[in-house]
Write an enzyme that holds these catalytic residues in place. Structure first.
Site, PDB file in Angstrom:
ATOM      1  N   SER A 150       0.842  -1.195   0.000  1.00  0.00           N
ATOM      2  CA  SER A 150       0.000   0.000   0.000  1.00  0.00           C
ATOM      3  C   SER A 150       0.872   1.239   0.000  1.00  0.00           C
ATOM      4  CB  SER A 150      -0.876  -0.005   1.251  1.00  0.00           C
ATOM      5  OG  SER A 150      -1.512   1.243   1.401  1.00  0.00           O
ATOM      6  N   TYR A 174      -1.733  -0.867  10.647  1.00  0.00           N
ATOM      7  CA  TYR A 174      -1.994  -1.393   9.296  1.00  0.00           C
ATOM      8  C   TYR A 174      -0.782  -1.160   8.392  1.00  0.00           C
ATOM      9  CZ  TYR A 174      -3.648  -1.346   4.461  1.00  0.00           C
ATOM     10  OH  TYR A 174      -3.764  -1.552   3.103  1.00  0.00           O
ATOM     11  N   LYS A 178       2.086  -3.769   6.464  1.00  0.00           N
ATOM     12  CA  LYS A 178       2.487  -3.759   5.044  1.00  0.00           C
ATOM     13  C   LYS A 178       4.006  -3.678   4.940  1.00  0.00           C
ATOM     14  CE  LYS A 178      -1.486  -4.045   2.973  1.00  0.00           C
ATOM     15  NZ  LYS A 178      -1.852  -5.344   2.402  1.00  0.00           N
TER      16      LYS A 178
END
Ligand SMILES: NC(=O)c1ccc[n+]([C@@H]2O[C@H](COP(=O)([O-])OP(=O)(O)OC[C@H]3O[C@@H](n4cnc5c(N)ncnc54)[C@H](O)[C@@H]3O)[C@@H](O)[C@H]2O)c1
Length: 254
Positions: A150, A174, A178
């Protein structure tokens, strides 16, 4: 249940070379999700055979009926396994089905806010799933992987578009999952150069498939995507930064 609207959808036309690619098997993790369903449909139309593993945590099987229907004659090349990548036995089960040419890894939890309130859920799901997947891939000599990372790994960039050498600065659990996943993949490639790994760092894709308002529908869709924007996944404001190692020739940033 599949809605009337979708039953009326005409299958898409495929390109002429698609038949030649039959028997090339791609495993798509999280393939029942938003980006996954669009990707799977495109793979089918290009003549690939696809197996999806998804635990349906943020998706539903109905979306796959739509994909099958839209893919017309190629719909029969889609198999679905309901499974959790965090359970290694589920991953092993999938790899017993076929010899995969490559894996596209979309499966993961993706809500930034929830990752702040439930960090362990995010670290556990997003990291264990990748470790299990890569371990089983390696044991089955499947070392071609596309990972859905991302643009969140860039934090708040001072200018856009970002180039892929822009400093990495994650700001929430989050984003850290990644970046950790990317680091795991860099280390695996460092240890074994047979791996070919692509890291896709995209911003938020918006829009829907040209055939209708919602290819993928589930409880999470409305929260994270922009329905009815009149834009398709292909022509949306979709900036993609694509890092590849194993074969540096196809470096690309758009
Ligand atoms: N949508 C975006 O804006 C965006 C932007 C950048 C990156 N991404 C990443 O792309 C990927 C796909 O995004 P999306 O928008 O399609 O998300 P999505 O939630 O629609 O799809 C993810 C799928 O993964 C499945 N899943 C989650 N954990 C799993 C597990 N342990 N085992 C099996 N299946 C599991 C979910 O059920 C869901 O179907 C995610 O990894 C996300 O972080 C998304």
């Amino acid at each position: 249940m599949v809605s009337k609207h979708w039953l009326e959808v005409e299958p898409m036309e495929c390109n002429g070379e698609a038949q030649e690619r039959k028997q090339r098997w791609i495993l798509v993790t999280g393939g029942a999700g938003y980006i996954g369903t669009h990707t799977v449909l495109q793979l089918l139309m290009e003549g690939y055979c696809v197996v999806i593993i998804d635990n349906l945590d943020n998706s539903c099987e109905e979306a796959l009926h739509r994909v099958r229907k839209l893919a017309g004659e190629f719909g029969e090349n889609l198999k679905f396994v309901k499974g959790d990548l965090c359970k290694v036995e589920d991953v092993l089960k999938v790899f017993k089905l076929h010899r995969f040419d490559a894996v596209i890894h979309f499966a993961g939890l993706k809500a930034v806010g929830e990752s702040v309130s439930k960090p362990l859920r995010y670290y556990s799901n997003n990291l264990i799933s990748t470790i299990n997947l890569m371990d089983v891939m390696s044991k089955n000599n499947c070392k071609n992987l596309v990972f859905s990372s991302s643009a969140t790994v860039y934090g708040q960039p001072e200018c856009v578009p970002c180039t892929e050498d822009y400093p990495l600065h994650v700001m929430n659990p989050y984003g850290r999952t990644k970046l950790f996943n990317e680091d795991i993949m860099r280390d695996v490639h460092h240890a074994d150069s047979e791996w070919k790994i692509v890291l896709l760092r995209y911003f938020n894709p918006v829009g829907s498939h040209p055939s209708g308002p919602r290819l993928h529908s589930c409880h999470g869709f409305g929260k994270w995507s922009y329905e009815g924007s009149g834009q398709t996944l292909h022509n949306s404001r979709h900036r993609m930064c694509n890092l590849q190692f194993g074969n540096r020739e196809r470096h690309h940033c758009a």
